[in-house]
Design an enzyme around this catalytic site. Structure first.
Site, short mmCIF file in Angstrom:
data_model
loop_
_atom_site.label_atom_id
_atom_site.label_comp_id
_atom_site.label_asym_id
_atom_site.label_seq_id
_atom_site.Cartn_x
_atom_site.Cartn_y
_atom_site.Cartn_z
N GLN A 44 -0.96 0.42 -9.53
CA GLN A 44 -0.63 -0.86 -8.90
C GLN A 44 0.17 -1.75 -9.85
O GLN A 44 0.64 -2.81 -9.45
CB GLN A 44 -1.92 -1.58 -8.48
CG GLN A 44 -2.74 -0.84 -7.44
CD GLN A 44 -4.09 -1.50 -7.25
OE1 GLN A 44 -4.99 -1.36 -8.09
NE2 GLN A 44 -4.25 -2.24 -6.16
N HIS A 100 3.52 -0.50 -6.28
CA HIS A 100 3.91 -1.91 -6.14
C HIS A 100 5.26 -2.20 -6.80
O HIS A 100 5.58 -3.35 -7.09
CB HIS A 100 2.83 -2.82 -6.73
CG HIS A 100 1.60 -2.87 -5.90
ND1 HIS A 100 0.40 -3.38 -6.35
CD2 HIS A 100 1.35 -2.46 -4.62
CE1 HIS A 100 -0.52 -3.28 -5.41
NE2 HIS A 100 0.04 -2.72 -4.35
#
Length: 231
Positions: A88, A106
């Site tokens: 992430q 992300h």
């Protein structure tokens, strides 16, 4: 051969000096998420958003991978099966620590994205408001990071890996952000053994078969050593 899928969050980079959403006194504490990490915030005040990510880019460039990043790279090298790292995080500390083919769900601070045509390119160290896209020349360059309300990248690939996992580990994640918070359930449905490594139990800690608490620089190398010893 057993396939290991690993999800990492901000907690694995915290010991390299990169602040998390919830750190007091860090970059995130100085701004509302709605102002610097949403498409609406960018439309409202692009100068604020570009300045925020320029500062993050500078800070990330100075950070060094820690023992947890290096341990996961060692697991990739020495494990007899496949080791997939999904992060992430938008920093490059996994790659700097020696990991290969990291899936950045992300996005990455090193990337730029055209909000008009979707073209991607390498971001300059400082991105200016109204920076032009090299493909369509629109003055609409933005950081190539996934903001709240946007769909994370590579989701089909990630779910394919989760369906094949024998072991699933979540490291340094809060368990509060979906869809990543549901990865443990996806892996469990496929019969994977699941483990959380975190400084404190996450919101979804009870969903894991095993929870290991402590600093990532201590727990991750020890966990990797244990796996490699069982080969």
């Amino acid at each position: 051969m057993e396939k290991i899928v690993i999800l990492t969050g901000a907690g694995i980079s915290a010991e390299s000096g990169l602040s998390t959403f919830r750190d007091e006194g860090g970059l995130w504490a100085q701004h509302r998420i709605e102002d610097v990490a949403t498409p609406e915030g960018f439309a409202r005040d692009p100068a604020l958003v570009q300045g925020f990510y320029n500062a993050r880019r500078v800070k990330a460039a100075k950070a060094q991978p820690n023992a947890a990043h290096e341990a996961l790279a060692r697991l990739q090298r020495d494990w007899s099966g496949e080791v997939v790292i999904v992060t992430q995080n938008v920093d490059s500390l996994h790659e700097d620590g020696g990991a290969d083919s990291v899936i950045h769900m992300h996005g990455a601070l090193s990337g730029a994205l055209c909000a008009a045509c979707g073209h991607r390119w390498t971001s300059p160290p400082e991105m200016a408001v109204g920076e032009r896209c090299p493909a369509c020349a629109a003055p609409s360059a933005r950081p190539d990071v996934v903001w709240f309300g946007e769909m994370p990248y590579h989701m089909n690939t990630i779910y394919d890996h989760l369906s094949e996992a024998s072991i699933f580990a979540a490291i340094g994640t809060s368990g509060q952000v979906y869809p990543a918070a549901a990865f443990v359930h996806e892996a469990s449905l496929s019969g994977a053994r699941t483990v959380e490594l975190n400084l404190d139990p996450s919101t979804g800690a009870s969903s894991f078969d095993q929870v290991i608490l402590g600093p990532a620089t201590e727990t991750v190398p020890r966990w990797v050593d244990g796996l490699l010893a069982q080969r």
